[in-house]
Design a protein around this motif. Structure first.
Motif, mmCIF file in Angstrom:
data_model
loop_
_atom_site.group_PDB
_atom_site.id
_atom_site.type_symbol
_atom_site.label_atom_id
_atom_site.label_comp_id
_atom_site.label_asym_id
_atom_site.label_seq_id
_atom_site.Cartn_x
_atom_site.Cartn_y
_atom_site.Cartn_z
ATOM 1 N N ILE A 55 -0.212 34.219 10.948
ATOM 2 C CA ILE A 55 0.455 34.083 12.244
ATOM 3 C C ILE A 55 1.806 33.418 12.032
ATOM 4 O O ILE A 55 1.865 32.285 11.561
ATOM 5 N N PRO A 56 2.886 34.124 12.358
ATOM 6 C CA PRO A 56 4.200 33.486 12.253
ATOM 7 C C PRO A 56 4.419 32.527 13.426
ATOM 8 O O PRO A 56 4.158 32.874 14.574
ATOM 9 N N VAL A 57 4.816 31.311 13.106
ATOM 10 C CA VAL A 57 5.152 30.320 14.121
ATOM 11 C C VAL A 57 6.590 29.879 13.859
ATOM 12 O O VAL A 57 7.084 30.038 12.748
ATOM 13 N N ASP A 80 -11.903 29.866 12.939
ATOM 14 C CA ASP A 80 -12.185 28.441 13.126
ATOM 15 C C ASP A 80 -11.171 27.565 12.383
ATOM 16 O O ASP A 80 -10.670 26.575 12.926
ATOM 17 N N ALA A 81 -10.852 27.933 11.152
ATOM 18 C CA ALA A 81 -9.877 27.163 10.375
ATOM 19 C C ALA A 81 -8.484 27.258 10.998
ATOM 20 O O ALA A 81 -7.740 26.269 11.032
ATOM 21 N N MET A 82 -8.134 28.432 11.511
ATOM 22 C CA MET A 82 -6.815 28.611 12.125
ATOM 23 C C MET A 82 -6.713 27.803 13.418
ATOM 24 O O MET A 82 -5.660 27.232 13.710
ATOM 25 N N LYS A 83 -7.799 27.708 14.185
ATOM 26 C CA LYS A 83 -7.798 26.882 15.400
ATOM 27 C C LYS A 83 -7.467 25.435 15.046
ATOM 28 O O LYS A 83 -6.639 24.805 15.701
ATOM 29 N N GLU A 84 -8.127 24.918 14.013
ATOM 30 C CA GLU A 84 -7.872 23.541 13.586
ATOM 31 C C GLU A 84 -6.433 23.368 13.124
ATOM 32 O O GLU A 84 -5.776 22.377 13.464
ATOM 33 N N LYS A 85 -5.938 24.326 12.356
ATOM 34 C CA LYS A 85 -4.576 24.237 11.830
ATOM 35 C C LYS A 85 -3.543 24.280 12.960
ATOM 36 O O LYS A 85 -2.585 23.506 12.961
ATOM 37 N N LEU A 86 -3.745 25.166 13.939
ATOM 38 C CA LEU A 86 -2.825 25.264 15.074
ATOM 39 C C LEU A 86 -2.884 24.004 15.934
ATOM 40 O O LEU A 86 -1.852 23.521 16.407
ATOM 41 N N THR A 87 -4.078 23.451 16.114
ATOM 42 C CA THR A 87 -4.226 22.225 16.907
ATOM 43 C C THR A 87 -3.520 21.063 16.227
ATOM 44 O O THR A 87 -2.797 20.304 16.888
ATOM 45 N N ARG A 88 -3.709 20.921 14.910
ATOM 46 C CA ARG A 88 -3.025 19.841 14.174
ATOM 47 C C ARG A 88 -1.511 20.000 14.248
ATOM 48 O O ARG A 88 -0.783 19.015 14.421
ATOM 49 N N ALA A 89 -1.027 21.232 14.120
ATOM 50 C CA ALA A 89 0.419 21.463 14.170
ATOM 51 C C ALA A 89 0.972 21.112 15.544
ATOM 52 O O ALA A 89 2.052 20.526 15.663
ATOM 53 N N GLU A 91 -0.352 18.932 17.720
ATOM 54 C CA GLU A 91 -0.410 17.476 17.877
ATOM 55 C C GLU A 91 0.718 16.805 17.107
ATOM 56 O O GLU A 91 1.349 15.872 17.593
ATOM 57 N N LYS A 92 0.984 17.290 15.915
ATOM 58 C CA LYS A 92 2.059 16.723 15.097
ATOM 59 C C LYS A 92 3.411 16.937 15.767
ATOM 60 O O LYS A 92 4.271 16.059 15.750
ATOM 61 N N LYS A 93 3.585 18.097 16.383
ATOM 62 C CA LYS A 93 4.847 18.413 17.056
ATOM 63 C C LYS A 93 5.094 17.456 18.230
ATOM 64 O O LYS A 93 6.215 16.995 18.440
ATOM 65 N N TYR A 94 4.024 17.133 18.974
ATOM 66 C CA TYR A 94 4.193 16.276 20.131
ATOM 67 C C TYR A 94 4.208 14.792 19.800
ATOM 68 O O TYR A 94 4.572 13.975 20.622
ATOM 69 N N GLU A 95 3.809 14.410 18.584
ATOM 70 C CA GLU A 95 3.878 13.012 18.167
ATOM 71 C C GLU A 95 5.319 12.560 17.966
ATOM 72 O O GLU A 95 5.644 11.412 18.136
ATOM 73 N N MET A 96 6.148 13.488 17.547
ATOM 74 C CA MET A 96 7.542 13.146 17.248
ATOM 75 C C MET A 96 8.212 12.803 18.515
ATOM 76 O O MET A 96 8.785 12.200 19.051
#
Length: 96
Positions: A55-57, A80-89, A91-96
């Motif tokens: 998936i290109p982001v 399932d792994a992609m859901k986790e990866k997208l969720t982490r990305a 969350e990381k984006k909104y932490e900044m």
């Protein structure tokens, strides 16, 4: 979300294609409003059946690859792994 499915070294039947589309389309809600296309590659491996979701982001490309005893299990593990990866990305984006 447009889902492109490629099957290497075999012809995927209609049931498998419908299963892949159903599972992968669920990832759309994890993309945070970004309009993205998913590419799914199904392969026959020595030790099982492989699935790869790409998936290109914005700024990169997320890729998950899994091998399992059936294509359905491989796709489920990838999703399932992609859901986790997208969720982490996200969350990381909104932490900044």
């Amino acid at each position: 979300m447009e889902i492109k499915i490629k099957s290497l070294k075999f012809d995927a039947d209609k049931k498998l294609i419908e299963f892949v589309e159903k599972k992968v389309s669920r990832l759309e809600k994890f993309l945070a409003g970004a309009e993205a296309d998913a590419e799914v590659v199904l392969t026959l491996e020595k030790d099982g059946k492989g699935a790869k979701i790409k998936i290109p982001v914005p700024g990169s490309e997320m890729v998950i690859e899994r091998i399992a005893d059936t294509f359905e299990n491989a796709i489920t593990e990838c999703v399932d792994a992609m859901k986790e990866k997208l969720t982490r990305a996200k969350e990381k984006k909104y932490e900044m």
